[in-house]
Design a protein around this motif. Structure first.
Motif, mmCIF file in Angstrom:
data_model
loop_
_atom_site.group_PDB
_atom_site.id
_atom_site.type_symbol
_atom_site.label_atom_id
_atom_site.label_comp_id
_atom_site.label_asym_id
_atom_site.label_seq_id
_atom_site.Cartn_x
_atom_site.Cartn_y
_atom_site.Cartn_z
ATOM 1 N N UNK A 83 40.241 -6.482 -129.407
ATOM 2 C CA UNK A 83 40.209 -6.896 -128.002
ATOM 3 C C UNK A 83 38.912 -6.386 -127.386
ATOM 4 N N UNK A 84 38.596 -6.892 -126.216
ATOM 5 C CA UNK A 84 37.394 -6.478 -125.505
ATOM 6 C C UNK A 84 37.838 -5.720 -124.267
ATOM 7 N N UNK A 85 37.221 -4.569 -124.020
ATOM 8 C CA UNK A 85 37.592 -3.755 -122.870
ATOM 9 C C UNK A 85 36.372 -3.543 -121.984
ATOM 10 N N UNK A 86 36.605 -3.597 -120.674
ATOM 11 C CA UNK A 86 35.544 -3.439 -119.684
ATOM 12 C C UNK A 86 36.024 -2.451 -118.632
ATOM 13 N N UNK A 87 35.208 -1.431 -118.370
ATOM 14 C CA UNK A 87 35.541 -0.477 -117.322
ATOM 15 C C UNK A 87 35.311 -1.084 -115.954
ATOM 16 N N UNK A 88 36.270 -0.899 -115.048
ATOM 17 C CA UNK A 88 36.174 -1.449 -113.691
ATOM 18 C C UNK A 88 35.499 -0.444 -112.769
ATOM 19 N N UNK A 89 34.250 -0.724 -112.451
ATOM 20 C CA UNK A 89 33.529 0.069 -111.463
ATOM 21 C C UNK A 89 33.296 -0.793 -110.223
ATOM 22 N N UNK A 90 32.822 -2.019 -110.422
ATOM 23 C CA UNK A 90 32.485 -2.919 -109.308
ATOM 24 C C UNK A 90 33.041 -4.332 -109.545
#
Length: 131
Positions: free
Chosen positions: A40-47
């Motif tokens: 899976x692909x994970x992205x940190x939520x900052x903006x």
């Protein structure tokens, strides 16, 4: 679904996330990202405010564009995103963001994207081919 070539480009390049709702497209570059052990692909939520609004409105639909600027090898990945506010992946992104911004910013959560289609965007004979 993500072969070794796709993973290599994902791990070494910036990603652009594309979402849409109410006929209004949105695309953003992301720096806090990874490929998980289960593909899976994970992205940190900052903006990711607009991105999150769009995935909530469109049932989680998302596309990612990634490419190597030197070789032009590239892929479009279409999938479904789920938002997490706790767990190991969120903790990892929080630590990463806090370190980079010296505590001035943090990750609020993480998008975890399950790939459904991988499409070649590399110029040449395989362009538009689904892997």
């Amino acid at each position: 679904m993500l072969n070794e070539n796709v993973k290599k480009v994902l791990e070494s390049s910036m990603w652009d996330l594309a979402t849409c709702s109410n006929d209004e497209p949105n695309v953003v570059p992301v720096a806090f990202k990874c490929v998980t052990a289960d593909g899976k692909l994970a992205v940190g939520d900052v903006f990711l405010d607009t991105t999150l609004k769009n995935i909530n409105a469109n049932g989680g639909k998302i596309a990612i564009s990634v490419y190597n600027a030197e070789t032009l090898e590239g892929y479009q990945i279409k999938g479904k995103a789920e938002y997490l506010t706790n767990g190991d992946i969120v903790d990892t992104f929080k630590a990463m963001v806090e370190k980079m911004f010296n505590g001035a910013a943090t990750a609020k959560g993480a998008l975890v994207i399950t790939p459904e289609k991988v499409i070649v965007t590399t110029p040449g004979a395989d362009n538009k081919k689904e892997i």
